[in-house]
Design a protein around this motif. Structure first.
Motif, short mmCIF file in Angstrom:
data_model
loop_
_atom_site.label_atom_id
_atom_site.label_comp_id
_atom_site.label_asym_id
_atom_site.label_seq_id
_atom_site.Cartn_x
_atom_site.Cartn_y
_atom_site.Cartn_z
N CYS A 65 0.83 -1.21 0.00
CA CYS A 65 0.00 0.00 0.00
C CYS A 65 0.86 1.26 0.00
O CYS A 65 0.37 2.35 -0.31
CB CYS A 65 -0.90 0.02 1.23
N GLU A 97 0.05 -4.34 6.31
CA GLU A 97 -1.01 -5.00 7.07
C GLU A 97 -1.24 -6.45 6.67
O GLU A 97 -1.47 -7.30 7.52
CB GLU A 97 -2.30 -4.21 6.89
N THR A 98 -1.16 -6.71 5.39
CA THR A 98 -1.53 -8.05 4.93
C THR A 98 -0.41 -9.07 5.07
O THR A 98 -0.65 -10.26 5.02
CB THR A 98 -1.96 -8.01 3.45
N CYS A 133 -0.66 2.52 4.64
CA CYS A 133 -1.22 1.30 5.22
C CYS A 133 -1.46 1.50 6.73
O CYS A 133 -0.76 2.26 7.39
CB CYS A 133 -0.28 0.13 4.95
N ASP A 134 -2.43 0.77 7.22
CA ASP A 134 -3.09 1.03 8.51
C ASP A 134 -2.23 1.62 9.63
O ASP A 134 -2.59 2.63 10.24
CB ASP A 134 -3.71 -0.25 9.05
N HIS A 205 -3.52 2.55 -0.88
CA HIS A 205 -4.00 1.68 0.22
C HIS A 205 -5.44 1.28 -0.03
O HIS A 205 -6.07 1.68 -1.01
CB HIS A 205 -3.81 2.38 1.58
N ALA A 212 -6.94 2.33 6.91
CA ALA A 212 -6.03 3.26 6.25
C ALA A 212 -6.76 4.54 5.85
O ALA A 212 -6.27 5.66 6.10
CB ALA A 212 -5.39 2.61 5.03
FE1 FES Z 1 -2.72 -1.73 3.49
FE2 FES Z 1 -5.42 -2.25 3.67
S1 FES Z 1 -3.76 -3.64 3.52
S2 FES Z 1 -4.38 -0.39 3.73
#
Ligand code: FES
Length: 593
Positions: A65, A97-98, A133-134, A205, A212
């Motif tokens: 992201c 995040e992922t 990203c988050d 993102h 995010a």
């Molecule tokens: Fe990065 Fe959703 S996985 S903002």
């Protein structure tokens, strides 16, 4: 120049001049610092008059992201140079995040701690914070808040709309929806697997009002971005234009001595809560905003989210609560058009990074698409009243969560907001996966699924697992939502009647969540802000947590994980480490050579 306000810089000097100045004696230290940095910069680059701007850059190929932030950084650098400063790329810890295991939340405080120390340790006068990203924007803001020098955020922006089979497919939200359809037998696995390219089509993102996007909204409502920049899609040329303008702005902020502490106040924190509620933002905002407030020594409690959010109607029709995506929100007028509708609910005093109050930017803001941004007089969900739980975050209390738990009414099913059901308890996410689709599992659509051992300390890191997939046999009955309760978090892209962040968490002393048995009755009453385990106190006093639950708790071994488990605080106060709360300022007291 108001140099006494610039980080740890002494009166009438830039902070960086502590490194680059000619100083007393033989001037050897300044010589070393300038000599190593020159490398083609002109002689006046480090003359004590040109603000040194670190561009804290979370670009990483392993944070997809944020992959494009190097390009954003170059635009910021250009703007800094135009304004007479020196822009310096500062790669910092990035969290995707992922990909990051066991959960990016375990590393938020570590990233914030590393960033804080590097901001303080280096010769910089101001910061431009590049996140997406988050966890990246919260970590950057926590770090900058603890150092206290001038800072501006550039949110990296959402990806373009996803489209699958003629419909918008939200990043994350589409995954949850389609995978449930596969489990229910209404979509083939092949079709599901083929949808990934339709969901993620560009840099940026997640494009839902997930965490995010919520963090971008939060940053702008806090006053920490150039007004109007948050939500600019990552591929949109206007993101680079805004990044360049941000570069110019941060140099001006250094000259004016306007620090992050001048911008983030209790008033701007409450404005952020209002903005997030009007947008239907992620529940993760609760933890991140409290952690940022904690770094600045500003009191912000769970009750602030409930009280402020209850006054706010839901205006933004974005997934996961609604139908559209971030690109649609931007084209419909963006966050400023939303805030203009709730201007009367905002504190007019807090200033933005520009020095002007946020409310100054709300006049003449139009909504270009009322399907995406509902006008105030026709909201998607009204502010809380006797008939509705409202759009913000509802804080629940009761014997099951004496320190509080939260639910997002806009993502929940109205018919489940008052509910009594029998508990089906899972002691870990592994236990859940092993048993959820067992045909013999004693579960009905009225059951309450409980997942525990997923709090900050217990897991560790409070993963986003609380939006439990429904048991297959329930899905096959056509049911798509059940009451779920957990001490973990939920992805901002997820939805459902999910009670989250139960505090104290199961692993904490005195937790009642740890004492729930299968078949116990749970009573949820969102309108009355209550979550109760209907078991007599004498019976609870006789119970102890199950060995399987205790066995599953994280063990403090070594490294960051040990530090984290030993010092992390509860979700109800922001899950920061106890020794990171507060600020140390920007002063560096020791000589470097
Ligand atoms: Fe990065 Fe959703 S996985 S903002």
């Amino acid at each position: 120049m108001v140099a006494e306000n610039i980080g740890g810089g002494s009166r009438e000097r830039l902070r960086s001049d502590e490194w680059y100045g000619y100083g007393d004696g033989d001037g050897r230290d300044g010589y070393i610092h300038r000599a190593w940095m020159r490398r083609g910069y002109p002689e006046d680059a480090f003359d004590g008059k040109r603000p040194q701007i670190a561009i804290a850059n979370t670009a990483s190929d392993l944070t997809p992201c944020n992959m494009h932030l190097d390009e954003v950084m170059q635009s910021v650098k250009l703007g800094v140079a135009e304004a007479g400063g020196i822009g310096l790329d500062l790669p910092v810890v990035s969290l995707g995040e992922t990909l990051v295991k066991p959960t990016a939340m375990l590393w938020r405080n570590m990233a914030a701690m590393a960033m804080e120390e590097m901001f303080r340790a280096n010769p910089i006068d101001g910061l431009v914070l590049l996140g997406g990203c988050d966890k990246t924007i919260p970590a950057l803001l926590m770090a900058a808040a603890s150092v206290g020098i001038p800072a501006v955020v550039v949110p990296g922006g959402p990806m373009m709309n996803g489209m699958f089979r003629g419909k918008r497919m939200g990043c994350g939200t589409g995954t949850w929806q389609l995978s449930e359809e596969v489990r229910a037998g209404t979509l083939s696995k092949e079709a599901f697997l083929a949808s990934d390219r339709s969901m993620i089509r560009s840099k940026g993102h997640c494009n839902t009002m997930g965490t995010a996007s919520t963090m971008a909204v939060m940053a702008e409502a806090l006053g920490m971005t150039i007004p109007g920049l948050a939500g600019t899609p990552a591929p949109d040329a206007r993101l680079l234009e805004g990044s360049q303008a941000t570069g110019r702005l941060i140099v001006d902020m250094v000259h004016q001595g306007r620090t992050i502490g001048d911008v983030i106040t209790r008033g701007s924190l409450l404005n952020a809560i209002t903005a997030i509620a009007a947008c239907g933002g992620s529940t993760n905002a609760v933890i991140h905003l409290m952690a940022i407030a904690g770094r600045l020594g500003i009191e912000l409690t769970l009750d602030d989210f409930d009280e402020v959010g209850a006054r706010v109607p839901l205006l933004v029709n974005l997934q996961p609560s609604g139908a559209y995506l971030m690109e649609d929100l931007y084209n419909a007028g963006g966050l400023l058009a939303v805030l203009a509708e709730v201007k009367d609910l905002l504190d007019p005093a807090p200033i933005t990074v520009t020095g002007r109050p946020l409310v100054d930017y709300l006049d003449d803001r139009a909504i270009w698409n009322t399907e995406v941004i509902a006008p105030r007089d026709a909201p998607l969900i009204s502010a809380a009243s006797d008939d509705t739980a409202g759009a913000g975050i509802a804080v629940l209390r009761g014997n099951l969560a004496p320190n509080g738990a939260i639910i997002k009414p806009s993502a929940a099913s109205p018919h489940l907001m008052q509910h009594r059901g029998k508990a089906v308890v899972f002691d870990s996410i592994e236990d859940f996966h092993a048993r959820v689709d067992d045909p013999d599992l004693d579960v009905t659509p009225d059951s309450v699924l409980i997942l525990r051992g997923c709090g900050p300390m217990g897991y560790p890191g409070m993963p986003e697992v609380a939006n439990l997939p429904l048991p297959q046999k329930i899905l096959q009955q056509g049911v798509r939502d059940m009451v779920r309760i957990s001490d973990g978090r939920m992805s901002g892209t997820a939805y459902g009647t999910v009670v989250l962040h139960v505090a104290p968490e199961a692993a904490a002393a005195g937790s009642v969540l740890a004492l729930v048995h299968d078949g116990d009755e749970i009573v949820l009453d969102v309108a009355n802000r209550s979550i109760v385990l209907d078991v007599p106190e004498e019976e609870l006093a006789r119970r102890t947590p199950s060995p399987a639950l205790v066995e599953g708790y994280a063990k403090a071994t070594r490294g960051w994980e040990r530090l984290y488990i030993e010092h992390v605080q509860g979700a109800d106060t922001g899950a920061d480490l106890d020794f990171l709360v507060g600020a140390s300022g920007g002063e560096v007291s020791r000589e470097s050579h």
